[in-house]
Design a protein around this motif. Structure first.
Motif, short mmCIF file in Angstrom:
data_model
loop_
_atom_site.label_atom_id
_atom_site.label_comp_id
_atom_site.label_asym_id
_atom_site.label_seq_id
_atom_site.Cartn_x
_atom_site.Cartn_y
_atom_site.Cartn_z
N ILE A 151 0.83 -1.20 0.00
CA ILE A 151 0.00 0.00 0.00
C ILE A 151 0.87 1.25 0.00
CG2 ILE A 151 -1.66 1.34 1.36
CD1 ILE A 151 -2.77 -1.36 2.37
N GLY A 152 1.92 1.25 0.84
CA GLY A 152 2.80 2.40 0.92
C GLY A 152 3.50 2.69 -0.39
N VAL A 153 4.03 1.64 -1.05
CA VAL A 153 4.71 1.81 -2.33
C VAL A 153 3.73 2.33 -3.37
CG1 VAL A 153 5.83 0.59 -4.23
CG2 VAL A 153 6.49 0.10 -1.87
N SER A 154 2.51 1.78 -3.38
CA SER A 154 1.50 2.18 -4.37
C SER A 154 1.13 3.66 -4.19
CB SER A 154 0.25 1.31 -4.23
OG SER A 154 0.56 -0.04 -4.48
N ILE A 155 0.91 4.06 -2.95
CA ILE A 155 0.55 5.46 -2.68
C ILE A 155 1.69 6.39 -3.07
CG2 ILE A 155 0.03 7.13 -0.86
CD1 ILE A 155 -1.53 4.93 0.57
#
Length: 344
Positions: free
Chosen positions: A154-158
């Motif tokens: 999620i962090g990488v995607s955001i």
């Protein structure tokens, strides 16, 4: 079978398109990045640890379906995933359609991890009340690790979304040099009676006598049409790429003139890549082999961009007689301008 009998042309188009998706790219099509096969490095760049969650989610969904084969939703997700995955492996452009499934299956697996962890905590509390306090470490450690990976995903995607959002309009769009060159094209070249914003019937349309064409490598065809409002011979649909490649790779100016006349071409636009980096790519489109450096220096595109049509004693190349430099872009901070030549 009915389609093949009733409308054979449509059937053939569908079959040919399917074959095109899965046949290895050869010749010029092998140089189109989005049509290349999906690689692990490309997949990892797009989805990172989401790939692991995706695989585990797919395995879990298969297990759930085997246990409960009446679940049509799971069957639909599995079939959809397999189809999208096959297409993505064949050509990287289909990665777009696999992305939602990576999220769905990752969510299925993450939900299972959360449920497993909650059940184990509840069970341990129950055992603790009965003074039989034992805990299944596997049911705690593994879900926790997976939840950490999900947070990373999620962090990488955001982070990627924010980066792309901030860069929108600043990079990846039409660069200033091409923008300026096409604007010059629109205001400084003869107008034609063809409107590029109208729709025409392919079976009845013929070009008016006042229409001429522009030669440029296919990457820039839409720029010429949309910004310059002129007819480009080649475009990003890879239409007429071989014809443009033949002109730009030709060393005999007399032959170039014959090809230009056949296409009623009046201008050639080249940039740094067209005059240098794309030459081996053009050779692939024409199934030619560049044996020596002189084979590159003799090409029309090299002579136009790097020599501006002038001769060179160093390369033993004569000057071009039928091409006149009429525009050089002057975009701010540009290192490599776009150049427009008129065919005279």
């Amino acid at each position: 079978v009915v389609c093949a009998i009733v409308n054979h042309d449509f059937f053939s188009m569908v079959v040919n398109n399917i074959q095109h998706q899965f046949m290895p790219s050869v010749g010029g099509t092998a140089t189109i990045q989005e049509a290349s096969a999906w690689s692990f490095s490309s997949a990892w760049k797009s989805f990172s640890v989401g790939l692991l969650l995706f695989v585990l989610g797919f395995a879990l969904t298969c297990y759930k379906f085997i246990k409960n084969q009446s679940n049509s939703v799971l069957l639909f997700v599995l079939c959809w995933t397999i189809g999208a995955f096959i297409f993505a492996c064949a050509q990287v452009r289909w990665e777009y359609y696999l992305a939602p499934l990576i999220c769905v299956l990752s969510a299925i697996f993450v939900t299972w991890c959360i449920n497993t962890l909650v059940k184990e905590i509840a069970l341990s509390k129950e055992k603790h009340k009965k003074r039989k306090y034992t805990i299944n470490k596997f049911n705690v450690i593994v879900p926790c690790i997976m939840l950490v990976l999900a947070c990373i995903f999620i962090g990488v995607s955001i982070t990627n979304d924010i980066t792309i959002g901030n860069a929108y309009g600043k990079t990846g769009d039409t660069n200033d040099s091409w923008q300026n060159a096409c604007e010059w094209l629109q205001t400084n070249t003869p107008e034609t009676s063809v409107s590029l914003q109208e729709r025409y019937d392919a079976n009845t349309f013929t070009y008016p006598d006042d229409v001429y064409t522009i030669i440029a490598w296919w990457d820039f065809g839409h720029y010429i049409s949309v910004i310059g409002n002129r007819v480009s011979v080649a475009n990003p649909f890879q239409a007429n790429v071989d014809k443009v490649a033949e002109i730009l790779m030709e060393s005999d100016e007399k032959r170039v003139c014959e090809l230009m006349d056949a296409l009623n071409a009046k201008y050639i636009i080249v940039d740094y890549d067209t005059g240098n980096n794309f030459i081996p790519v053009m050779a692939i489109w024409l199934n030619r082999t560049l044996k020596t450096q002189k084979d590159i220096y003799n090409t029309l595109t090299f002579r136009l961009y790097n020599l501006e049509g002038r001769g060179s004693n160093s390369y033993n190349i004569p000057a071009l007689e039928h091409f006149k430099l009429v525009y050089t872009s002057t975009a701010e901070n540009e290192r490599h301008p776009v150049k427009i030549f008129e065919y005279v």
